[in-house]
Design an enzyme around this catalytic site. Structure first.
Site, PDB file in Angstrom:
ATOM      1  N   TYR A 108      44.299  37.057  39.174  1.00 34.04           N
ATOM      2  CA  TYR A 108      42.901  37.059  38.727  1.00 34.04           C
ATOM      3  C   TYR A 108      42.862  37.057  37.195  1.00 34.04           C
ATOM      4  O   TYR A 108      43.605  37.791  36.536  1.00 34.04           O
ATOM      5  CB  TYR A 108      42.223  38.292  39.308  1.00 34.04           C
ATOM      6  N   ASP A 180      47.277  43.332  45.050  1.00 33.48           N
ATOM      7  CA  ASP A 180      45.826  43.177  45.020  1.00 33.48           C
ATOM      8  C   ASP A 180      45.426  42.481  46.310  1.00 33.48           C
ATOM      9  O   ASP A 180      45.701  41.296  46.505  1.00 33.48           O
ATOM     10  CB  ASP A 180      45.414  42.360  43.800  1.00 33.48           C
TER      11      ASP A 180
END
Length: 391
Positions: A108, A180
């Site tokens: 990200y 994540d």
């Protein structure tokens, strides 16, 4: 007289849909409330039964949400934070100056920005590795990092990392692994059961599901890391608000229902777009044409609700596609009941250098879809008419 217990029905562990709905203690037993209230207070009287003192270091709404998240994740501990970025910060605060973090190269954009522009100033070093490449795990024994940081599926390319393989290599080198899990949630895959030390989730996304609250969470079975998370929540002021925790607790109750519809819609959209004349390629983890499908089938019980496509388009033309949609809103974030469309090169990964984006394959023609709960025929019609601008 002896009692024969053979007629008793053995209790089974509750399924995830049950776990998501039932949060246990509401801290308002005297009222019989089914849904816990919002404990909008900064301060608690000394000596209360719950052991609360100051909301920065704990609040009933935090504890309720943490119990639900730990139950759904099938783990011992969960700690909630004010956002996904706050959860990232909490984890990295457990490192020391000079520590090396080996990161999957496709993370990200805000995670990349934190490592390269914030944590680097405090002496935390990072190296970027393609963990889908053969021999990638060999670097762990050679470099002896303080931590491995992964996403799977990754944002926005939907690469699927073999979590079991990487975690086994990290365990052999005595290195903790962070995964994540925002794109999947614990209903699609459970990183801790695959060997990860910490499972990180932005609860803003699928967990809450209604695009109206910010939050993050870290789940673990490691008591020492749990204590680090509790300390960071308090000492760094990374705590969420009681109201956001209340909203997220309400939202997670419908997570299994929402996700089931979103996954069905995403799979249908991916299939449709794969045959579209204006779409060069589609990435969806459970599709036969996904390069890491075999791993995805092993560790993910579905393909999730994110779809990424590639089209022949400049930035301006890609924007026209995104803006021509009726049911997909062009916006950051993901995981809500409403469908969203994103142009990663200028939105989620705007802070990543052009050189790195080119290396990773984040081009101007890459478009990311967060598929919602609308009728799938409406979503298909909407995409078809929007892609018409590419003629």
């Amino acid at each position: 007289m002896a009692v024969d217990g053979s007629h008793l029905v053995q209790r089974q562990a509750p399924a995830d849909a049950t776990r998501a709905i039932h949060h246990g203690e509401s801290f308002a037993n005297e009222t019989g409330t089914v849904m816990p209230p919002i404990f909008s207070t900064s301060t608690f009287a000394h000596g209360n039964a719950g052991g609360f003192d100051y909301t920065r270091s704990g609040n009933p709404n935090f504890r309720i949400l943490e119990r639900v998240l730990a139950s759904v994740e099938h783990c011992n501990h969960a700690t909630v934070f004010g956002s996904g970025v706050s959860a990232i910060t909490a984890i990295v605060s457990g490192l020391s100056q000079g520590d090396l973090v080996i990161c999957e190269e496709n993370l990200y954009g805000c995670t990349v920005r934190l490592f390269e522009q914030v944590f680097a100033k405090f002496g935390v070093r990072t190296e970027w590795v393609d963990f889908t490449a053969p021999g990638a795990c060999d670097i762990l024994a050679a470099r002896k990092p303080a931590m491995v940081w992964l996403e799977s599926p990754t944002n926005p390319l939907l690469k699927v990392i073999d979590l079991k393989k990487v975690c086994a290599a990290a365990a052999a080198a005595d290195v903790p692994v962070v995964v994540d899990n925002t794109f999947a949630t614990a209903l699609v895959q459970r990183p801790l059961q695959l060997g990860a030390t910490l499972s990180l989730t932005s609860t803003t996304k699928y967990i809450n599901g209604h695009s109206d609250a910010l939050g993050g969470a870290v789940c673990t079975d490691d008591p020492s890391w749990h204590q680090k998370m509790v300390f960071a929540q308090k000492a760094l002021g990374l705590q969420p608000s009681p109201f956001d925790c209340w909203l997220i607790t309400r939202g997670i109750k419908t997570l299994p229902l929402r996700l089931k519809q979103q996954i069905a819609n995403a799979a249908a959209l991916a299939e449709h777009l794969a045959g579209h004349a204006r779409v060069n390629w589609v990435r969806y983890p459970h599709r036969p044409d996904h390069p890491h499908r075999a791993v995805a089938m092993q560790q993910m019980n579905s393909g999730g609700a994110m779809v990424t496509i590639g089209v022949d388009a400049s930035r301006d033309l890609a924007y026209q596609v995104c803006k021509a949609l009726r049911w997909f809103t062009m916006a950051e974030s993901l995981g809500g009941v409403e469908s969203l469309i994103c142009h990663p090169a200028t939105m989620t990964h705007a802070s990543v250098s052009t050189e790195v984006k080119t290396k990773l394959g984040i081009s101007d023609g890459l478009i990311r879809l967060s598929v919602g709960c609308e009728d799938v025929s409406d979503l298909i019609d909407d995409l078809d008419q929007a892609l018409g601008v590419l003629r």
